[in-house]
Each structure stands twice: as structure tokens, then as C-alpha cells.
Design a protein around this motif. Structure first.
Motif, PDB file in Angstrom:
ATOM      1  N   THR A  11       0.419  -1.369   0.333  1.00 39.81           N
ATOM      2  CA  THR A  11      -0.199   0.339   0.254  1.00 39.81           C
ATOM      3  C   THR A  11       0.648   1.200  -0.074  1.00 39.81           C
ATOM      4  N   LEU A  12       0.623   2.544  -0.215  1.00 38.64           N
ATOM      5  CA  LEU A  12       1.163   3.950  -1.040  1.00 38.64           C
ATOM      6  C   LEU A  12       1.134   4.745  -0.117  1.00 38.64           C
ATOM      7  N   ASP A  13       1.882   5.526   0.300  1.00 34.31           N
ATOM      8  CA  ASP A  13       1.597   6.614   0.442  1.00 34.31           C
ATOM      9  C   ASP A  13       0.874   7.610  -0.023  1.00 34.31           C
ATOM     10  N   ASP A  14       1.279   7.478  -1.652  1.00 31.86           N
ATOM     11  CA  ASP A  14       0.519   8.291  -2.449  1.00 31.86           C
ATOM     12  C   ASP A  14       0.204   7.316  -3.105  1.00 31.86           C
ATOM     13  N   PRO A  15      -0.447   7.441  -4.361  1.00 34.61           N
ATOM     14  CA  PRO A  15      -0.977   6.869  -5.395  1.00 34.61           C
ATOM     15  C   PRO A  15      -0.423   6.964  -6.535  1.00 34.61           C
ATOM     16  N   THR A  16       0.282   8.619  -6.307  1.00 36.57           N
ATOM     17  CA  THR A  16       0.827  10.042  -7.160  1.00 36.57           C
ATOM     18  C   THR A  16       1.929   8.915  -7.178  1.00 36.57           C
ATOM     19  N   ARG A  17       2.708   8.540  -6.285  1.00 39.37           N
ATOM     20  CA  ARG A  17       4.170   8.355  -6.751  1.00 39.37           C
ATOM     21  C   ARG A  17       3.983   6.622  -7.239  1.00 39.37           C
ATOM     22  N   ALA A  18       3.151   6.112  -7.837  1.00 44.43           N
ATOM     23  CA  ALA A  18       2.780   5.010  -8.216  1.00 44.43           C
ATOM     24  C   ALA A  18       3.567   4.722  -9.177  1.00 44.43           C
ATOM     25  N   GLU A  19       4.498   5.155 -10.515  1.00 43.27           N
ATOM     26  CA  GLU A  19       5.619   5.111 -10.948  1.00 43.27           C
ATOM     27  C   GLU A  19       6.902   4.652 -10.549  1.00 43.27           C
ATOM     28  N   SER A  20       6.866   6.092  -9.602  1.00 43.14           N
ATOM     29  CA  SER A  20       8.550   5.529  -9.540  1.00 43.14           C
ATOM     30  C   SER A  20       9.086   4.569  -8.042  1.00 43.14           C
ATOM     31  N   VAL A  21       7.738   4.512  -7.343  1.00 40.13           N
ATOM     32  CA  VAL A  21       8.094   2.724  -6.735  1.00 40.13           C
ATOM     33  C   VAL A  21       7.904   2.093  -7.699  1.00 40.13           C
ATOM     34  N   ALA A  22       7.346   1.530  -8.571  1.00 41.86           N
ATOM     35  CA  ALA A  22       7.434   0.480  -9.653  1.00 41.86           C
ATOM     36  C   ALA A  22       9.298   0.596 -10.569  1.00 41.86           C
ATOM     37  N   GLU A  23       9.617   1.376 -10.253  1.00 42.89           N
ATOM     38  CA  GLU A  23      11.134   1.716 -10.488  1.00 42.89           C
ATOM     39  C   GLU A  23      11.557   0.997  -9.587  1.00 42.89           C
ATOM     40  N   ASP A  24      11.986   1.881  -8.513  1.00 43.46           N
ATOM     41  CA  ASP A  24      12.362   0.903  -7.021  1.00 43.46           C
ATOM     42  C   ASP A  24      12.325  -0.162  -7.185  1.00 43.46           C
ATOM     43  N   LEU A  25      10.678  -0.924  -6.876  1.00 38.35           N
ATOM     44  CA  LEU A  25      10.683  -2.247  -7.088  1.00 38.35           C
ATOM     45  C   LEU A  25      11.448  -3.166  -7.931  1.00 38.35           C
ATOM     46  N   GLU A  26      11.691  -2.827  -9.339  1.00 37.42           N
ATOM     47  CA  GLU A  26      12.438  -3.895 -10.188  1.00 37.42           C
ATOM     48  C   GLU A  26      14.362  -3.645  -9.733  1.00 37.42           C
ATOM     49  N   GLY A  27      14.370  -3.067  -8.967  1.00 39.57           N
ATOM     50  CA  GLY A  27      15.660  -3.365  -8.878  1.00 39.57           C
ATOM     51  C   GLY A  27      15.474  -4.171  -7.481  1.00 39.57           C
TER      52      GLY A  27
END
Length: 300
Positions: free
Chosen positions: A132-148
Motif C-alpha cells: 500500500t502506497l503513501d501517495d498513489p501519484t508516486r506509483a511510477e517511481s515506486v515501480a521503478e524502485d521495485l524493479e531492482g
């Protein structure tokens, strides 16, 4: 005797103004069909709200080899969880082992795709983290971090698909309601026009009936019934149109959303349950319009 007279007058009135009656039936059908389509979309969106809770979530599926070796998430899986919890923008992390993931899969698709459930074995799905994200608008940056993060097989974000479904539903609803308003106005004008013409062509008979003591309700009732009969026929056509549109249009447009279990299906039963509402609404509007027209235009 009174019922026979009214039925005879209604039949003659509908035949006498056949072209206008057909026009009223068609406009009523279109108006009620559009209104029904809008209502169905609203009902579907409301019933699907529980499915949209994960708009700001990511579902992270762990490599199946790690899932089988560490179902309790204490070693290699535990390291993945620590990395996920440390990722910026992640508010909470929920873990489901392979058995829990499979049980959820069965619950979601048992009614919509039983063949898929039967063909999927319990060991086909691995462990899963729900972020669960703090801010849904940051979903793209979180997805990039998860790729690593090592050991992750799939990262599934639901926001884009859900937003697309919402835009389709909103577009259908708004268009349906807009057309319904325009067509309803046209229907009201047609009913008023038809009632005026019918009353004018029978003005002599109406005058004689009033002179011999007939009440205004008695003389006006055939005109009101004519409008109601036409609206009921239009309502039936509207229901038929909705059933056809469901098969030809909606089932295809929302096929992807149905398969993903994002929205509740619009079923034939839903339309049939809505049918009496449309018929009553059409009958009430028609009756009130005809009655008001007679009260305003017919003085005797």
C-alpha cells in the motif's frame, strides 16, 4: 360500459394519429433506453467499489522457487520483505503464502472463469506481497524502485487499468444521461402535441359529452391512456434495446474488465429488474404530460 367506451376511444385515437403515435413510441424507447443504460452503469460502478480498494496498491509476486523453499517468509523471502518495507513511498506490506494466494485466486475467479480455476494447480502461484502506497501519484517511481529488488517475479500495478475502466464507465454514463434528457424533452413535446391534435379532432364529441353531464376526468381519461399505452410499448422496446446493446456492445467493451474481475457484470437479470422501473417512469411522465396538456389547452 365505461371501460368499453374508454378502450374504444383509445384504440381509435391511436389509429387516427398513427404516425405521431409511432414517433412517440420511438422517442420514448430511445429516452428510456438511454436512461436505463446510465442507471445500469451507475449500479455497476457502485457494486464494483469493493474491487477498487487496491487502486493505490502494488501486488508483488515472489519467485516461485523462493516461495516453495520459504513459504513462511523467514529467510530469503524475509529479506525481500525487508527491502520492500524500506522502499520509499511504501506505507505497508502484507504477505500471503502460496496457499493463501491460491485460495484468493479461486475466490476471485470461481464464478467468472471456472475453467481457469480448474486448469490452475495450487502450486502454480507463488507467494505475494501487497504494498500500500503513501501517495498513489508516486506509483511510477515506486515501480521503478521495485524493479531492482532481487527475487521478485512480477510487479503488478492496478491503477492504470482501473482508471481506464472508470473512464469507459463514466463516458457511457454521461453520454447515456445526456441523450436521455434530450430524448425525454422530445417525448414530452410529442405527447403534448399528440394530445392536442387528438383533443382537437374530437372536440365536438367532447363538447356533447360535457353537455350531457360527463365529468372532465371521464372525457380526458382516453387521451391519458393513449399516451400511457404508447409509453409502455416504447418501454418494452427500450428493454429489448438494452438487452441487445448488452450482447453487442457492453460485453465487448468491458470484456477486459470482466476478465480482470474489476467490475461487476451487467447481467440480463439486472436489465429485467430495471424494466418495471422504466415502464413506470415512462407511464407516469406520459400520463402527467397528457393530463397537463388537456388542462391547459382544453377549456370545455
Amino acid at each position: 360500459m365505461a371501460a368499453r367506451f374508454i378502450a374504444s376511444e383509445v384504440a381509435q385515437g391511436l389509429r387516427r394519429n398513427l404516425s405521431m403515435t409511432l414517433a412517440m413510441i420511438i422517442t420514448t424507447a430511445v429516452a428510456l433506453a438511454m436512461l436505463g443504460a446510465g442507471v445500469l452503469v451507475v449500479m455497476t460502478a457502485s457494486a464494483s467499489q469493493v474491487k477498487y480498494d487496491y487502486l493505490n496498491e502494488f501486488r508483488v509476486y515472489v519467485d516461485r522457487a523462493i516461495s516453495l523453499e520459504d513459504p513462511d517468509c523467514t529467510s530469503a523471502c524475509g529479506e525481500i520483505r525487508d527491502e520492500l518495507e524500506a522502499t520509499a513511498g511504501v506505507a505497508s506490506v502484507e504477505y500471503k503464502n502460496p496457499q493463501e494466494t491460491y485460495e484468493e485466486f479461486v475466490e476471485l475467479f470461481a464464478s467468472t472463469d471456472p475453467v481457469l480455476v480448474e486448469s490452475t494447480s495450487p502450486d502454480a502461484l507463488g507467494s505475494r506481497f501487497t504494498l500500500t502506497l503513501d501517495d498513489p501519484t508516486r506509483a511510477e517511481s515506486v515501480a521503478e524502485d521495485l524493479e531492482g529488488v532481487a527475487g521478485i517475479e512480477v510487479v503488478q500495478g492496478q491503477g492504470e487499468l482501473v482508471e481506464r475502466v472508470f473512464s469507459v464507465l463514466d463516458g457511457i454514463r454521461n453520454a447515456a444521461f445526456a441523450v436521455a434528457v434530450v430524448q425525454l424533452l422530445a417525448t414530452v413535446l410529442l405527447i403534448a402535441n399528440m394530445t392536442q391534435i387528438a383533443a382537437f379532432t374530437r372536440r365536438t364529441a367532447l363538447g356533447i359529452m360535457r353537455l350531457v353531464g360527463a365529468s372532465r376526468w371521464y372525457t380526458e381519461l382516453p387521451f391519458v391512456v393513449e399516451a400511457v399505452v404508447a409509453s409502455v410499448v416504447g418501454s418494452l422496446l427500450a428493454v429489448g434495446g438494452l438487452l441487445g446493446a448488452k450482447v453487442v456492445f457492453l460485453d465487448r467493451v468491458l470484456a477486459e474488465a470482466y476478465r480482470a474481475n474489476l467490475v461487476e457484470r451487467i447481467t440480463t437479470v439486472d436489465i429485467l429488474l430495471l424494466a418495471p422501473v422504466l415502464m413506470v417512469a415512462g407511464a407516469v411522465v406520459s400520463a402527467l404530460t397528457a393530463w397537463a396538456t388537456l388542462r391547459i389547452t382544453v377549456r370545455q
